[in-house]
Design an enzyme around this catalytic site. Structure first.
Site, PDB file in Angstrom:
ATOM      1  N   SER A  23       0.951  -1.322  -0.166  1.00  0.00           N
ATOM      2  CA  SER A  23       0.093   0.166   0.132  1.00  0.00           C
ATOM      3  C   SER A  23       1.094   1.102  -0.073  1.00  0.00           C
ATOM      4  O   SER A  23       1.461   1.467   1.013  1.00  0.00           O
ATOM      5  CB  SER A  23      -0.903  -0.036   1.309  1.00  0.00           C
ATOM      6  N   HIS A  47      -1.374  -1.291  -4.132  1.00  0.00           N
ATOM      7  CA  HIS A  47      -2.779  -0.712  -3.346  1.00  0.00           C
ATOM      8  C   HIS A  47      -2.728   0.608  -3.156  1.00  0.00           C
ATOM      9  O   HIS A  47      -1.575   1.549  -2.628  1.00  0.00           O
ATOM     10  CB  HIS A  47      -2.861  -1.650  -2.137  1.00  0.00           C
ATOM     11  N   ASP A  49      -4.434   3.926  -1.719  1.00  0.00           N
ATOM     12  CA  ASP A  49      -5.659   4.317  -0.780  1.00  0.00           C
ATOM     13  C   ASP A  49      -5.877   5.786  -1.066  1.00  0.00           C
ATOM     14  O   ASP A  49      -5.145   6.611  -0.918  1.00  0.00           O
ATOM     15  CB  ASP A  49      -4.992   4.260   0.704  1.00  0.00           C
ATOM     16  N   MET A  51      -8.530   8.399   0.133  1.00  0.00           N
ATOM     17  CA  MET A  51      -9.436   8.905   1.003  1.00  0.00           C
ATOM     18  C   MET A  51      -9.816  10.566   0.979  1.00  0.00           C
ATOM     19  O   MET A  51      -9.169  11.297   0.529  1.00  0.00           O
ATOM     20  CB  MET A  51      -8.406   9.062   2.305  1.00  0.00           C
ATOM     21  N   HIS A  80      -8.280   1.693  -3.683  1.00  0.00           N
ATOM     22  CA  HIS A  80      -9.207   1.278  -2.698  1.00  0.00           C
ATOM     23  C   HIS A  80      -9.645   2.763  -2.286  1.00  0.00           C
ATOM     24  O   HIS A  80      -9.191   3.443  -1.795  1.00  0.00           O
ATOM     25  CB  HIS A  80      -8.568   0.974  -1.282  1.00  0.00           C
ATOM     26  N   MET A  82     -11.773   4.915  -0.265  1.00  0.00           N
ATOM     27  CA  MET A  82     -12.437   5.240   0.912  1.00  0.00           C
ATOM     28  C   MET A  82     -13.312   6.728   0.983  1.00  0.00           C
ATOM     29  O   MET A  82     -12.590   7.665   1.454  1.00  0.00           O
ATOM     30  CB  MET A  82     -11.531   5.250   2.016  1.00  0.00           C
ATOM     31  N   MET A 150     -11.633  -5.185   5.704  1.00  0.00           N
ATOM     32  CA  MET A 150     -10.671  -4.567   6.474  1.00  0.00           C
ATOM     33  C   MET A 150     -10.579  -4.986   7.966  1.00  0.00           C
ATOM     34  O   MET A 150     -11.386  -5.340   8.655  1.00  0.00           O
ATOM     35  CB  MET A 150     -11.422  -3.102   6.644  1.00  0.00           C
ATOM     36  N   PHE A 156      -5.941   5.305   8.627  1.00  0.00           N
ATOM     37  CA  PHE A 156      -4.802   5.348   8.574  1.00  0.00           C
ATOM     38  C   PHE A 156      -3.690   4.124   8.790  1.00  0.00           C
ATOM     39  O   PHE A 156      -4.241   3.195   8.911  1.00  0.00           O
ATOM     40  CB  PHE A 156      -4.403   5.925  10.237  1.00  0.00           C
ATOM     41  N   GLY A 157      -2.514   4.237   8.122  1.00  0.00           N
ATOM     42  CA  GLY A 157      -1.613   3.011   8.076  1.00  0.00           C
ATOM     43  C   GLY A 157      -1.312   2.950   9.558  1.00  0.00           C
ATOM     44  O   GLY A 157      -1.452   3.622  10.553  1.00  0.00           O
ATOM     45  N   GLY A 158      -0.386   1.889   9.714  1.00  0.00           N
ATOM     46  CA  GLY A 158       0.275   1.625  11.035  1.00  0.00           C
ATOM     47  C   GLY A 158      -0.778   1.166  12.226  1.00  0.00           C
ATOM     48  O   GLY A 158      -0.129   1.126  13.364  1.00  0.00           O
ATOM     49  N   ASP A 188      -6.772  -5.932   4.493  1.00  0.00           N
ATOM     50  CA  ASP A 188      -6.221  -4.731   4.501  1.00  0.00           C
ATOM     51  C   ASP A 188      -6.249  -4.112   5.923  1.00  0.00           C
ATOM     52  O   ASP A 188      -7.419  -3.897   6.466  1.00  0.00           O
ATOM     53  CB  ASP A 188      -6.844  -3.823   3.585  1.00  0.00           C
ATOM     54  N   GLY A 189      -5.055  -3.972   6.639  1.00  0.00           N
ATOM     55  CA  GLY A 189      -4.992  -3.249   7.667  1.00  0.00           C
ATOM     56  C   GLY A 189      -4.128  -4.353   8.814  1.00  0.00           C
ATOM     57  O   GLY A 189      -4.523  -5.255   9.115  1.00  0.00           O
ATOM     58  N   GLY A 190      -2.705  -3.698   9.019  1.00  0.00           N
ATOM     59  CA  GLY A 190      -2.030  -4.329  10.326  1.00  0.00           C
ATOM     60  C   GLY A 190      -1.308  -5.733   9.615  1.00  0.00           C
ATOM     61  O   GLY A 190      -0.992  -6.587  10.451  1.00  0.00           O
ATOM     62  N   GLY A 210       1.092  -1.791   4.238  1.00  0.00           N
ATOM     63  CA  GLY A 210       1.615  -0.568   4.135  1.00  0.00           C
ATOM     64  C   GLY A 210       2.868  -0.616   4.937  1.00  0.00           C
ATOM     65  O   GLY A 210       3.953  -0.738   4.373  1.00  0.00           O
ATOM     66  N   SER A 211       2.649  -0.386   6.120  1.00  0.00           N
ATOM     67  CA  SER A 211       3.684   0.033   6.901  1.00  0.00           C
ATOM     68  C   SER A 211       4.760  -1.102   7.073  1.00  0.00           C
ATOM     69  O   SER A 211       6.172  -0.916   7.282  1.00  0.00           O
ATOM     70  CB  SER A 211       3.251   0.519   8.454  1.00  0.00           C
TER      71      SER A 211
HETATM   72  C1  DX5 Z   1      -6.079   1.744   6.018  1.00  0.00           C
HETATM   73  C2  DX5 Z   1      -5.832   1.748   4.341  1.00  0.00           C
HETATM   74  C3  DX5 Z   1      -4.721   0.591   4.235  1.00  0.00           C
HETATM   75  C4  DX5 Z   1      -3.321   1.128   4.933  1.00  0.00           C
HETATM   76  C5  DX5 Z   1      -2.784  -0.287   5.482  1.00  0.00           C
HETATM   77  O1  DX5 Z   1      -7.125   2.900   5.931  1.00  0.00           O
HETATM   78  O2  DX5 Z   1      -6.803   1.400   3.834  1.00  0.00           O
HETATM   79  O3  DX5 Z   1      -4.599   0.224   2.932  1.00  0.00           O
HETATM   80  O4  DX5 Z   1      -2.462   1.500   3.878  1.00  0.00           O
HETATM   81  O5  DX5 Z   1      -1.548   0.160   6.280  1.00  0.00           O
HETATM   82  P1  DX5 Z   1      -0.899  -0.736   7.325  1.00  0.00           P
HETATM   83  O6  DX5 Z   1      -0.623  -1.982   6.402  1.00  0.00           O
HETATM   84  O7  DX5 Z   1       0.080   0.025   7.754  1.00  0.00           O
HETATM   85  O8  DX5 Z   1      -2.180  -1.250   8.281  1.00  0.00           O
HETATM   86 ZN    ZN Z   2      -6.414   0.238   1.619  1.00  0.00          ZN
END
Ligand code: DX5
Ligand code: ZN
Length: 236
Positions: A23, A47, A49, A51, A80, A82, A150, A156-158, A188-190, A210-211
């Protein structure tokens, strides 16, 4: 030394195959093309994102950035969205070079949006937040190329992977298999080396990270180590 040297392609691949989708949210936006170029040989999809500051409390990127990235990489772009009103921008994303777009089921007008995406030649995705039940996705499963569960609240990432979403992922996988539907199941997420096997064991086959990718010194190695962890899920 990079472990993977495959040539990045825009082909989405076979539904159900394991795929890694870094991501860009966690990349350095000032060095976006460079950082995408670094992970591209290891990645299957990119990916992206998007927003809008309404559906989620954050603002990121839009079609112009997708168009710019498109000039630098042939990777499959998994966008994606959002957004509260993605319908207003689908054409712009398609023109910019998006390959697939995923809208959230929580905003409604799902059938209409899926039809619009399909008519534009986009691969269709439908996402659900962690607290949105399986039943909201279920009526649409026969009409999508991808289902996104999700594992964090988007924005947010991380954030930390929410393991209590795993039963919903299992339900989606069971239903896709029961109806012999060839859709991908994305999380997607963590996602990292610890949680990728949990998601894969529950039936997810497209892993967004992502992170855990761009937060590392060698992001391309992180993609490979998350992939290996997911491949090895049945040995855990
Ligand atoms: C969160 C995003 C994710 C995000 C995931 O709203 O949709 O795609 O980049 O980031 P990590 O992998 O750090 O949770
Ligand atoms: Zn995403």
């Amino acid at each position: 030394m990079r472990e993977t040297t495959k040539t990045p392609v825009r082909d989405p691949g076979r539904p159900g195959d394991l795929r890694l989708a870094p991501s860009v949210l966690s990349a350095d936006f000032g060095l976006l093309a460079e950082q995408v170029g670094e992970v591209a040989p290891a990645a299957d999809w990119l990916h992206v994102d998007v927003m809008d500051g309404h559906f989620v409390p954050n603002v990121t990127i839009g079609p112009p950035v997708v168009a710019s990235l498109r000039r630098h990489t042939p990777l499959f772009f998994d966008c994606h969205l959002m957004m509260t009103e993605p319908g207003r921008y689908l054409k712009d994303f398609a023109d910019a070079g998006a390959d697939g777009c995923t809208v959230h089921v929580e905003i409604g007008r799902t059938d209409e949006l899926l039809d619009e995406m399909r008519a534009m030649g986009l691969r269709t995705g439908l996402a659900a937040n962690p607290d949105t039940p399986f039943e909201a996705l279920e009526p649409h499963l026969g009409r999508v190329d991808l289902v996104l569960c999700m594992t964090v609240f988007p924005g947010f990432g991380g954030q930390e992977f929410m393991e209590d979403v795993l039963p919903k992922i299992e339900k989606v996988r069971r239903e896709l298999d029961r109806r012999e539907l060839a859709a991908d199941l994305q999380v997607d997420g963590g996602v990292d080396e610890r949680t990728a096997p949990l998601a894969a064991a529950a039936g997810a086959n497209v892993l967004v990270a992502g992170s855990a990718v761009f937060g590392r010194d060698k992001p391309w190695e992180a993609v490979e180590s998350i992939r290996r962890a997911a491949e090895d899920w049945n040995t855990f």
